[in-house]
Structures are given as structure tokens and as C-alpha cells.
Design a protein around this motif. Structure first.
Motif, PDB file in Angstrom:
ATOM      1  N   SER A 125       0.806  -1.223   0.000  1.00  0.00           N
ATOM      2  CA  SER A 125       0.000   0.000   0.000  1.00  0.00           C
ATOM      3  C   SER A 125       0.838   1.272   0.000  1.00  0.00           C
ATOM      4  N   TYR A 126       2.159   1.142   0.151  1.00  0.00           N
ATOM      5  CA  TYR A 126       3.021   2.332   0.147  1.00  0.00           C
ATOM      6  C   TYR A 126       3.612   2.518  -1.243  1.00  0.00           C
ATOM      7  N   ASN A 127       3.604   3.752  -1.722  1.00  0.00           N
ATOM      8  CA  ASN A 127       4.105   4.083  -3.053  1.00  0.00           C
ATOM      9  C   ASN A 127       5.431   4.836  -2.922  1.00  0.00           C
ATOM     10  N   VAL A 128       6.531   4.207  -3.371  1.00  0.00           N
ATOM     11  CA  VAL A 128       7.838   4.865  -3.275  1.00  0.00           C
ATOM     12  C   VAL A 128       7.972   5.995  -4.286  1.00  0.00           C
ATOM     13  N   GLY A 129       7.030   6.096  -5.205  1.00  0.00           N
ATOM     14  CA  GLY A 129       7.088   7.178  -6.180  1.00  0.00           C
ATOM     15  C   GLY A 129       6.673   8.518  -5.610  1.00  0.00           C
ATOM     16  N   ASP A 130       5.666   8.510  -4.716  1.00  0.00           N
ATOM     17  CA  ASP A 130       5.189   9.784  -4.162  1.00  0.00           C
ATOM     18  C   ASP A 130       5.171   9.819  -2.636  1.00  0.00           C
ATOM     19  N   GLY A 131       5.562   8.698  -1.979  1.00  0.00           N
ATOM     20  CA  GLY A 131       5.626   8.670  -0.522  1.00  0.00           C
ATOM     21  C   GLY A 131       4.284   8.534   0.165  1.00  0.00           C
ATOM     22  N   VAL A 132       3.247   8.111  -0.582  1.00  0.00           N
ATOM     23  CA  VAL A 132       1.892   8.036  -0.031  1.00  0.00           C
ATOM     24  C   VAL A 132       1.554   6.598   0.361  1.00  0.00           C
ATOM     25  N   PHE A 133       1.010   6.454   1.573  1.00  0.00           N
ATOM     26  CA  PHE A 133       0.439   5.183   2.015  1.00  0.00           C
ATOM     27  C   PHE A 133      -1.065   5.271   1.807  1.00  0.00           C
ATOM     28  N   THR A 134      -1.589   4.384   0.951  1.00  0.00           N
ATOM     29  CA  THR A 134      -3.028   4.342   0.693  1.00  0.00           C
ATOM     30  C   THR A 134      -3.654   3.306   1.609  1.00  0.00           C
ATOM     31  N   VAL A 135      -4.539   3.748   2.473  1.00  0.00           N
ATOM     32  CA  VAL A 135      -5.120   2.875   3.495  1.00  0.00           C
ATOM     33  C   VAL A 135      -5.899   1.740   2.820  1.00  0.00           C
ATOM     34  N   PRO A 136      -5.533   0.478   3.099  1.00  0.00           N
ATOM     35  CA  PRO A 136      -6.203  -0.638   2.426  1.00  0.00           C
ATOM     36  C   PRO A 136      -7.549  -1.009   3.039  1.00  0.00           C
ATOM     37  N   MET A 137      -7.756  -0.666   4.309  1.00  0.00           N
ATOM     38  CA  MET A 137      -9.041  -0.966   4.943  1.00  0.00           C
ATOM     39  C   MET A 137      -9.262  -0.010   6.111  1.00  0.00           C
ATOM     40  N   THR A 138     -10.515   0.288   6.369  1.00  0.00           N
ATOM     41  CA  THR A 138     -10.871   1.208   7.446  1.00  0.00           C
ATOM     42  C   THR A 138     -10.505   0.599   8.798  1.00  0.00           C
ATOM     43  N   GLY A 139      -9.942   1.434   9.684  1.00  0.00           N
ATOM     44  CA  GLY A 139      -9.581   0.928  10.999  1.00  0.00           C
ATOM     45  C   GLY A 139      -8.868   1.971  11.832  1.00  0.00           C
ATOM     46  N   ILE A 140      -8.434   1.540  13.002  1.00  0.00           N
ATOM     47  CA  ILE A 140      -7.624   2.367  13.887  1.00  0.00           C
ATOM     48  C   ILE A 140      -6.159   2.020  13.629  1.00  0.00           C
ATOM     49  N   TYR A 141      -5.371   3.027  13.287  1.00  0.00           N
ATOM     50  CA  TYR A 141      -3.978   2.819  12.890  1.00  0.00           C
ATOM     51  C   TYR A 141      -3.028   3.602  13.797  1.00  0.00           C
ATOM     52  N   VAL A 142      -1.808   3.087  13.881  1.00  0.00           N
ATOM     53  CA  VAL A 142      -0.697   3.812  14.498  1.00  0.00           C
ATOM     54  C   VAL A 142       0.243   4.249  13.378  1.00  0.00           C
ATOM     55  N   PHE A 143       0.595   5.525  13.373  1.00  0.00           N
ATOM     56  CA  PHE A 143       1.584   6.039  12.428  1.00  0.00           C
ATOM     57  C   PHE A 143       2.717   6.694  13.218  1.00  0.00           C
ATOM     58  N   THR A 144       3.935   6.452  12.783  1.00  0.00           N
ATOM     59  CA  THR A 144       5.093   7.042  13.458  1.00  0.00           C
ATOM     60  C   THR A 144       6.160   7.375  12.421  1.00  0.00           C
ATOM     61  N   TRP A 145       6.870   8.458  12.646  1.00  0.00           N
ATOM     62  CA  TRP A 145       7.950   8.821  11.732  1.00  0.00           C
ATOM     63  C   TRP A 145       9.043   9.564  12.489  1.00  0.00           C
ATOM     64  N   THR A 146      10.233   9.515  11.919  1.00  0.00           N
ATOM     65  CA  THR A 146      11.398  10.195  12.482  1.00  0.00           C
ATOM     66  C   THR A 146      12.016  11.074  11.409  1.00  0.00           C
ATOM     67  N   ALA A 147      12.322  12.308  11.777  1.00  0.00           N
ATOM     68  CA  ALA A 147      12.991  13.246  10.871  1.00  0.00           C
ATOM     69  C   ALA A 147      14.287  13.710  11.529  1.00  0.00           C
ATOM     70  N   SER A 148      15.343  13.851  10.736  1.00  0.00           N
ATOM     71  CA  SER A 148      16.632  14.286  11.288  1.00  0.00           C
ATOM     72  C   SER A 148      17.249  15.352  10.394  1.00  0.00           C
TER      73      SER A 148
END
Length: 225
Positions: A125-148
Motif C-alpha cells: 500500500s506504500y508508493n515509493v514514487g510519491d511517498g503516499v500510504f493508501t489505506v487498504p481498509m478502514t480501521g484504527i492505525y498507528v503512524f510514526t515517523w522520524t525526521a533528522s
């Protein structure tokens, strides 16, 4: 008396002859011993050369064994990674993890951060071309990221769902030559086909250090009908 004198002379001559013969025999024995010692020294030298060669071979074999262990470990790790990627996941087993492997510069405000290496993506579900994760199904999700950032730079980033920011980071490396990083985690309800990505904020130097220190991941806690 003369008879005793001559007898003594003869005895002395015999003793002298025997002494000379014994001396010659001793010389021959010494010569033989010297030859034996010389031969043994040559044998010892040859054996030492063979021993040195064997030790050199042993060191080479030990180096080969170490290299083989590294290769086996790498092959095992690669096999496990490939097996993990090829495993058939159920539609409810949603998880992805990505890395930014390169240094980004010249990023404008609200520019998508494209994490170019996919570590795991169970539903593709993640597209390395544009950096978008397209949600495959409705639900409660955890998202986390690190920037440096590095070299005294600073940058803001945001987690975006369908164009709306839901979480933020501000990373400041401080003095020139220093590095800084920030991590944010958020739990959200998202719907099937929603677009989730990380982008820069409206302030900052437009640079991210990357080099595998920056990541973007997410997973489903539970689906919603």
C-alpha cells in the motif's frame, strides 16, 4: 736390566700406537656425529618450513571460515527478509515500514517526504514514487515517523491524511556541525483509500539528513466495519 728396559720401550710404543688408533677412531666418531648433527639441522629446518607453511594454510582457512560465516549470516538474513516479504498476509494484517536513505535538500514548504526504501509492506500500500500510504481498509492505525537534520539546520514535518495535518515535529540541530532528530507517533481512525504521508511544514531550511536515520511506519490496531 736391559731386557726390562727394552720391554718397557715396546710397551710404551704399543700404548702410543693404541692411543693414536683410539684418537683416529675418536676423530671419526666426532666427524660422524657432526654429520648427523648437520643432517638433523637440515631436517629440522625443513620441518620448520613445513610447519610455517601449515600455519599459513591454517590462517588462510580460518579467514575463509570467517568469511563464510559472514556470507552465511547475510544469506540467512536475506532469506528471512525475502520470506517475510513473500509471506501471504491476511487483509487485516496491515503494516508498513520505510526508510529515507539519502540526504534531501531544496525541499519547499509542504513538500512530500518520499521515503525511498521499503522495509516491509504487507499489503503493498506504500508508493515509493510519491511517498503516499493508501489505506487498504478502514480501521484504527498507528503512524510514526522520524525526521533528522544536520550541520545546524532545522526543519518541521507533518503527518497528513487527505491533505489535513494531524501531527507535527520540529527538529533543530542547533549549532553548526551538530545533528538533531525528532520522532512523533499518532493513533488515528482512517478510512479505506485515505492517503497518508509525511511532508515538510511551513517553516524550516528545506533539508533532511536521511541516511537511513529517517523512517516512516504504520500498522493497524484493529479494523472497523
Amino acid at each position: 736390566m736391559k731386557s726390562l728396559y727394552f720391554t718397557t720401550i715396546l710397551l710404551l710404543q704399543n700404548v702410543l700406537v693404541l692411543s693414536l688408533e683410539n684418537g683416529q677412531q675418536m676423530d671419526k666418531r666426532v666427524e660422524r656425529l657432526e654429520k648427523i648433527i648437520l643432517h638433523q639441522n637440515r631436517v629440522n629446518a625443513e620441518q620448520q618450513i613445513q610447519l610455517d607453511n601449515q600455519q599459513s594454510v591454517i590462517k588462510e582457512l580460518q579467514a575463509d571460515i570467517r568469511r563464510m560465516k559472514v556470507e552465511i549470516s547475510h544469506c540467512t538474513s536475506t532469506k528471512e527478509h525475502v520470506s517475510l516479504q513473500k509471506r501471504q498476509y491476511s487483509p487485516t494484517e496491515v503494516a508498513f515500514s520505510t526508510q529515507l536513505t539519502k540526504h534531501l535538500t531544496g525541499l519547499g514548504h509542504h513538500a512530500a517526504v518520499i521515503f525511498d526504501k521499503v522495509i516491509l509492506d504487507t499489503t503493498s500500500s506504500y508508493n515509493v514514487g510519491d511517498g503516499v500510504f493508501t489505506v487498504p481498509m478502514t480501521g484504527i492505525y498507528v503512524f510514526t515517523w522520524t525526521a533528522s537534520v544536520g550541520n545546524g539546520n532545522w526543519e518541521t514535518t507533518e503527518l497528513i491524511v487527505n491533505g489535513t495535518p494531524y501531527a507535527y515535529t520540529l527538529v533543530d540541530a542547533g549549532a553548526s556541525g551538530d545533528y538533531g532528530s525528532g520522532t512523533q507517533t499518532v493513533v488515528l481512525k482512517v478510512n479505506q483509500s485515505d492517503h497518508v504521508l509525511v511532508r515538510t511544514g511551513n517553516t524550516g531550511d528545506g533539508k533532511l539528513d536521511g541516511n537511513k536515520y529517517d523512517t516512516f511506519s504504520g500498522w493497524i490496531l484493529f479494523p472497523l466495519e
